[in-house]
Design a protein around this motif. Sequence first.
Motif, PDB file in Angstrom:
ATOM      1  N   ILE A   1      -4.246 -90.636  68.970  1.00 48.99           N
ATOM      2  CA  ILE A   1      -4.009 -89.610  69.989  1.00 48.99           C
ATOM      3  C   ILE A   1      -5.143 -89.609  71.009  1.00 48.99           C
ATOM      4  CG2 ILE A   1      -3.872 -87.112  70.398  1.00 48.99           C
ATOM      5  CD1 ILE A   1      -2.405 -86.998  67.620  1.00 48.99           C
ATOM      6  N   LEU A   2      -6.373 -89.713  70.539  1.00 45.40           N
ATOM      7  CA  LEU A   2      -7.508 -89.780  71.471  1.00 45.40           C
ATOM      8  C   LEU A   2      -7.349 -90.960  72.418  1.00 45.40           C
ATOM      9  CD1 LEU A   2     -10.679 -88.993  69.319  1.00 45.40           C
ATOM     10  CD2 LEU A   2      -9.463 -87.485  70.896  1.00 45.40           C
ATOM     11  N   SER A   3      -6.949 -92.078  71.869  1.00 39.47           N
ATOM     12  CA  SER A   3      -6.777 -93.284  72.674  1.00 39.47           C
ATOM     13  C   SER A   3      -5.637 -93.132  73.678  1.00 39.47           C
ATOM     14  CB  SER A   3      -6.516 -94.478  71.755  1.00 39.47           C
ATOM     15  OG  SER A   3      -6.263 -95.623  72.505  1.00 39.47           O
ATOM     16  N   GLN A   4      -4.514 -92.595  73.237  1.00 41.65           N
ATOM     17  CA  GLN A   4      -3.340 -92.447  74.098  1.00 41.65           C
ATOM     18  C   GLN A   4      -3.574 -91.464  75.237  1.00 41.65           C
ATOM     19  OE1 GLN A   4      -0.433 -91.193  71.253  1.00 41.65           O
ATOM     20  NE2 GLN A   4      -0.173 -93.237  70.382  1.00 41.65           N
ATOM     21  N   THR A   5      -4.360 -90.442  74.983  1.00 43.04           N
ATOM     22  CA  THR A   5      -4.591 -89.416  76.001  1.00 43.04           C
ATOM     23  C   THR A   5      -5.847 -89.689  76.824  1.00 43.04           C
ATOM     24  OG1 THR A   5      -5.821 -88.019  74.449  1.00 43.04           O
ATOM     25  CG2 THR A   5      -3.440 -87.634  74.630  1.00 43.04           C
ATOM     26  N   ALA A   6      -6.532 -90.759  76.517  1.00 41.49           N
ATOM     27  CA  ALA A   6      -7.779 -91.117  77.209  1.00 41.49           C
ATOM     28  C   ALA A   6      -8.832 -90.023  77.063  1.00 41.49           C
ATOM     29  CB  ALA A   6      -7.522 -91.450  78.674  1.00 41.49           C
ATOM     30  N   ASN A   7      -8.780 -89.295  75.950  1.00 40.64           N
ATOM     31  CA  ASN A   7      -9.751 -88.246  75.662  1.00 40.64           C
ATOM     32  C   ASN A   7     -11.045 -88.907  75.197  1.00 40.64           C
ATOM     33  OD1 ASN A   7     -11.344 -86.271  74.449  1.00 40.64           O
ATOM     34  ND2 ASN A   7      -9.608 -85.162  73.614  1.00 40.64           N
ATOM     35  N   LYS A   8     -12.037 -88.864  76.036  1.00 41.82           N
ATOM     36  CA  LYS A   8     -13.326 -89.460  75.709  1.00 41.82           C
ATOM     37  C   LYS A   8     -14.365 -88.395  75.359  1.00 41.82           C
ATOM     38  CE  LYS A   8     -12.602 -93.658  78.324  1.00 41.82           C
ATOM     39  NZ  LYS A   8     -11.825 -94.245  77.307  1.00 41.82           N
ATOM     40  N   LYS A   9     -13.934 -87.137  75.326  1.00 42.65           N
ATOM     41  CA  LYS A   9     -14.855 -86.033  75.063  1.00 42.65           C
ATOM     42  C   LYS A   9     -14.904 -85.656  73.583  1.00 42.65           C
ATOM     43  CE  LYS A   9     -15.688 -81.216  76.179  1.00 42.65           C
ATOM     44  NZ  LYS A   9     -15.113 -80.007  76.722  1.00 42.65           N
ATOM     45  N   THR A  10     -13.745 -85.553  72.946  1.00 44.99           N
ATOM     46  CA  THR A  10     -13.667 -85.073  71.570  1.00 44.99           C
ATOM     47  C   THR A  10     -14.215 -86.105  70.593  1.00 44.99           C
ATOM     48  OG1 THR A  10     -11.707 -83.773  72.115  1.00 44.99           O
ATOM     49  CG2 THR A  10     -12.124 -84.200  69.777  1.00 44.99           C
ATOM     50  N   ILE A  11     -15.045 -85.637  69.684  1.00 49.93           N
ATOM     51  CA  ILE A  11     -15.584 -86.483  68.617  1.00 49.93           C
ATOM     52  C   ILE A  11     -14.942 -86.045  67.307  1.00 49.93           C
ATOM     53  CG2 ILE A  11     -17.664 -87.045  67.294  1.00 49.93           C
ATOM     54  CD1 ILE A  11     -19.252 -86.514  69.883  1.00 49.93           C
ATOM     55  N   ILE A  12     -14.419 -87.005  66.562  1.00 51.88           N
ATOM     56  CA  ILE A  12     -13.847 -86.712  65.256  1.00 51.88           C
ATOM     57  C   ILE A  12     -14.912 -86.990  64.202  1.00 51.88           C
ATOM     58  CG2 ILE A  12     -12.067 -87.294  63.568  1.00 51.88           C
ATOM     59  CD1 ILE A  12     -10.258 -88.043  65.936  1.00 51.88           C
TER      60      ILE A  12
ATOM     61  N   ASP B   1      -9.014 -82.180  75.426  1.00 51.10           N
ATOM     62  CA  ASP B   1     -10.468 -82.260  75.466  1.00 51.10           C
ATOM     63  C   ASP B   1     -11.162 -80.896  75.508  1.00 51.10           C
ATOM     64  OD1 ASP B   1      -9.866 -81.641  78.072  1.00 51.10           O
ATOM     65  OD2 ASP B   1     -10.945 -83.329  78.951  1.00 51.10           O
ATOM     66  N   ALA B   2     -10.432 -79.812  75.185  1.00 51.59           N
ATOM     67  CA  ALA B   2     -11.091 -78.512  75.006  1.00 51.59           C
ATOM     68  C   ALA B   2     -11.902 -78.525  73.712  1.00 51.59           C
ATOM     69  CB  ALA B   2     -10.059 -77.387  74.973  1.00 51.59           C
ATOM     70  N   ILE B   3     -11.563 -79.454  72.813  1.00 51.99           N
ATOM     71  CA  ILE B   3     -12.279 -79.602  71.548  1.00 51.99           C
ATOM     72  C   ILE B   3     -13.440 -80.569  71.764  1.00 51.99           C
ATOM     73  CG2 ILE B   3     -12.136 -80.377  69.150  1.00 51.99           C
ATOM     74  CD1 ILE B   3      -9.094 -79.856  69.314  1.00 51.99           C
ATOM     75  N   ASP B   4     -14.644 -80.116  71.455  1.00 58.76           N
ATOM     76  CA  ASP B   4     -15.797 -81.012  71.512  1.00 58.76           C
ATOM     77  C   ASP B   4     -15.927 -81.787  70.206  1.00 58.76           C
ATOM     78  OD1 ASP B   4     -16.896 -80.258  74.114  1.00 58.76           O
ATOM     79  OD2 ASP B   4     -17.285 -78.324  73.172  1.00 58.76           O
ATOM     80  N   VAL B   5     -15.798 -81.061  69.073  1.00 61.77           N
ATOM     81  CA  VAL B   5     -15.965 -81.664  67.757  1.00 61.77           C
ATOM     82  C   VAL B   5     -14.781 -81.267  66.881  1.00 61.77           C
ATOM     83  CG1 VAL B   5     -17.423 -81.780  65.707  1.00 61.77           C
ATOM     84  CG2 VAL B   5     -18.478 -81.542  67.965  1.00 61.77           C
ATOM     85  N   LEU B   6     -14.117 -82.260  66.327  1.00 64.13           N
ATOM     86  CA  LEU B   6     -13.005 -82.036  65.407  1.00 64.13           C
ATOM     87  C   LEU B   6     -13.415 -82.536  64.032  1.00 64.13           C
ATOM     88  CD1 LEU B   6     -10.106 -81.462  64.503  1.00 64.13           C
ATOM     89  CD2 LEU B   6      -9.413 -83.602  65.580  1.00 64.13           C
ATOM     90  N   PHE B   7     -13.553 -81.601  63.091  1.00 65.80           N
ATOM     91  CA  PHE B   7     -13.882 -81.968  61.726  1.00 65.80           C
ATOM     92  C   PHE B   7     -12.593 -82.293  60.989  1.00 65.80           C
ATOM     93  CE2 PHE B   7     -17.576 -79.498  62.987  1.00 65.80           C
ATOM     94  CZ  PHE B   7     -18.602 -80.307  62.534  1.00 65.80           C
ATOM     95  N   ASP B   8     -12.428 -83.558  60.605  1.00 66.08           N
ATOM     96  CA  ASP B   8     -11.250 -83.993  59.866  1.00 66.08           C
ATOM     97  C   ASP B   8     -11.528 -83.861  58.379  1.00 66.08           C
ATOM     98  OD1 ASP B   8      -9.005 -85.143  58.765  1.00 66.08           O
ATOM     99  OD2 ASP B   8      -9.532 -87.182  59.352  1.00 66.08           O
TER     100      ASP B   8
END
Length: 117
Positions: free
Chosen positions: A89-100, A68-75
């Motif tokens: 990966i977001l789901s598995q790590t419970a990362n609710k911060k990063t937006i793809i 979650d150090a990434i706020d925005v990930l441009f795919d």
Amino acid sequence: MRRINVAIAGLGRVGSQFLDALLSVSTDAVKVIAVAEPREELESVKKAKERGIAYYRDARDMLRSLEDAIDVLFDLTGDAIVKTELYEILSQTANKKTIIVPEPVAFLIWSLLNSKA
């Protein structure tokens, strides 16, 4: 002032132009912290490394490593499997911060950045 940490997955034709556009914006509010591209020999990868931006060969490894150090990930990979796995990966790590952000939205942002240049 809040800073937005950005990562870019895919530095091909679109991704390299997007990286250039983001790097040309002089602001402390947005910082490219990492890029992912399997072709290390690309000029855009060399440019990112020269700017001190973290480099990963695989977008999935980048997301797992930075979490979650990434706020925005441009795919910008154009790869449906990578896209699906990034969300997993977001789901598995419970990362609710990063937006793809998908390519069409990245293109919109890139167009806006270039229209001001």
